[in-house]
Write a protein that holds these residues in place. Structure first.
Motif, mmCIF file in Angstrom:
data_model
loop_
_atom_site.group_PDB
_atom_site.id
_atom_site.type_symbol
_atom_site.label_atom_id
_atom_site.label_comp_id
_atom_site.label_asym_id
_atom_site.label_seq_id
_atom_site.Cartn_x
_atom_site.Cartn_y
_atom_site.Cartn_z
ATOM 1 N N ASN A 97 47.779 -4.772 -4.322
ATOM 2 C CA ASN A 97 47.544 -3.606 -3.481
ATOM 3 C C ASN A 97 48.228 -2.343 -3.998
ATOM 4 O O ASN A 97 47.946 -1.243 -3.531
ATOM 5 C CB ASN A 97 48.018 -3.894 -2.052
ATOM 6 N N VAL A 98 49.136 -2.493 -4.949
ATOM 7 C CA VAL A 98 49.879 -1.336 -5.469
ATOM 8 C C VAL A 98 49.032 -0.608 -6.510
ATOM 9 O O VAL A 98 48.663 -1.171 -7.535
ATOM 10 C CB VAL A 98 51.224 -1.772 -6.085
ATOM 11 N N THR A 120 46.750 0.062 5.553
ATOM 12 C CA THR A 120 46.674 -0.204 6.978
ATOM 13 C C THR A 120 48.036 -0.673 7.483
ATOM 14 O O THR A 120 48.884 -1.112 6.702
ATOM 15 C CB THR A 120 45.628 -1.290 7.279
ATOM 16 N N PRO A 121 48.291 -0.583 8.790
ATOM 17 C CA PRO A 121 49.585 -1.041 9.322
ATOM 18 C C PRO A 121 49.905 -2.482 8.936
ATOM 19 O O PRO A 121 51.071 -2.815 8.682
ATOM 20 C CB PRO A 121 49.401 -0.890 10.835
ATOM 21 N N GLU A 122 48.895 -3.335 8.869
ATOM 22 C CA GLU A 122 49.129 -4.736 8.497
ATOM 23 C C GLU A 122 49.624 -4.843 7.057
ATOM 24 O O GLU A 122 50.538 -5.621 6.757
ATOM 25 C CB GLU A 122 47.845 -5.545 8.668
ATOM 26 N N HIS A 130 51.757 5.459 0.901
ATOM 27 C CA HIS A 130 50.611 6.343 1.042
ATOM 28 C C HIS A 130 49.316 5.567 0.783
ATOM 29 O O HIS A 130 49.340 4.495 0.189
ATOM 30 C CB HIS A 130 50.710 7.515 0.055
ATOM 31 N N GLY A 131 48.193 6.149 1.186
ATOM 32 C CA GLY A 131 46.894 5.521 0.960
ATOM 33 C C GLY A 131 46.079 5.502 2.235
ATOM 34 O O GLY A 131 46.576 5.841 3.322
ATOM 35 N N PRO A 132 44.810 5.099 2.141
ATOM 36 C CA PRO A 132 43.936 5.081 3.319
ATOM 37 C C PRO A 132 44.411 4.069 4.363
ATOM 38 O O PRO A 132 44.667 2.911 4.038
ATOM 39 C CB PRO A 132 42.567 4.703 2.748
ATOM 40 N N THR A 133 44.513 4.529 5.608
ATOM 41 C CA THR A 133 45.004 3.666 6.684
ATOM 42 C C THR A 133 43.877 2.971 7.440
ATOM 43 O O THR A 133 44.132 2.182 8.343
ATOM 44 C CB THR A 133 45.844 4.482 7.680
ATOM 45 N N LYS A 134 42.638 3.266 7.067
ATOM 46 C CA LYS A 134 41.484 2.581 7.650
ATOM 47 C C LYS A 134 40.319 2.702 6.677
ATOM 48 O O LYS A 134 40.328 3.567 5.789
ATOM 49 C CB LYS A 134 41.108 3.176 9.006
ATOM 50 N N ASN A 160 40.790 -6.915 0.698
ATOM 51 C CA ASN A 160 39.620 -6.609 1.511
ATOM 52 C C ASN A 160 39.234 -7.814 2.359
ATOM 53 O O ASN A 160 39.446 -8.956 1.964
ATOM 54 C CB ASN A 160 38.424 -6.234 0.611
ATOM 55 N N ASP A 161 38.653 -7.538 3.509
ATOM 56 C CA ASP A 161 38.145 -8.603 4.371
ATOM 57 C C ASP A 161 36.708 -8.897 3.947
ATOM 58 O O ASP A 161 35.759 -8.338 4.491
ATOM 59 C CB ASP A 161 38.211 -8.168 5.837
#
Length: 220
Positions: free
Chosen positions: A54-55, A73-75, A93-97, A186-187
């Protein structure tokens, strides 16, 4: 190798306090930004997990370690702080949704097509064919979007960074490339997805976006 493993274990204990000569945690000053950066570099080198995948990038801003996550995302923030470190000296930093994708951005170029050669649980093998009678130009940039049950599209998270490499594909040739789905961040569920990619012609300004839909049938 034993020294490296011991160092990583020591760092892990130090993140929430300090380690005495006997191996027990004690109170001590927090790690500096430089030490945090070194710790993160070591973590990503030794682990092939969700956190390291994810980094996207990181760097120091004064004594603060600024980290860009593909999925912020918070998770994912909680997972990072649980597995690596949790300190005010780290800014995520990054997209939260998930970001929406406008399917109407996809264009058709006469003689230019994309198709799927194969799909696995991790990657898609794509083929870009040029039969336009002209040379096609593009770089490494691409994206994947997922079709939701309500008919809208959202972009998948991706840590990919464009390398700026210019590629030219003459008419009559194919360009085969591998696209990472990044299932760790990703889900991924069975359904319809689309790969989209900016392409253009060297003698024209601006790019258009071509796309190819594909199906994922496996369950993550």
């Amino acid at each position: 190798m034993k020294t490296l493993i011991f160092t990583l274990a020591t760092i892990s204990m130090t993140l929430t306090g300090c380690v005495s000569k006997t191996g027990h945690q004690t109170d001590c000053p927090p790690l500096s930004g430089k030490e945090l950066s070194d710790s993160l570099r070591l973590y990503c080198k030794l682990h092939n997990d969700t956190v390291s995948a994810n980094v996207v990038s990181y760097g120091l801003n004064g004594d603060t370690l600024e980290i860009k996550l593909a999925n912020n995302t918070p998770e994912m923030q909680a997972l990072f702080r649980k597995k690596v470190f949790d300190t005010q000296l780290v800014k995520l930093h990054g997209p939260t949704k998930p970001m929406p994708f406008n399917i109407n951005r996809i264009s058709e170029l006469e003689g230019v097509t994309m198709s799927v050669d194969s799909v696995t649980k991790d990657v898609v093998k794509m083929r870009l064919s040029n039969k336009s009678g002209r040379t096609l130009s593009f770089d490494s940039i691409y994206g994947i979007a997922q079709l939701l049950p309500d008919g809208s599209w959202v972009k998948l998270y991706s840590p990919e960074i464009a390398d700026g490499m210019g590629i030219e594909l003459i008419s009559g040739e194919d360009y085969v490339f591998i696209v990472n789905i990044h299932p760790l961040i990703n889900d991924i569920v069975p359904g319809t997805y689309i790969l989209y990619k900016p392409v253009g012609f060297p003698d024209e300004s601006g790019d258009c976006i071509v796309g190819c839909r594909f199906q994922i049938k496996y369950q993550k």
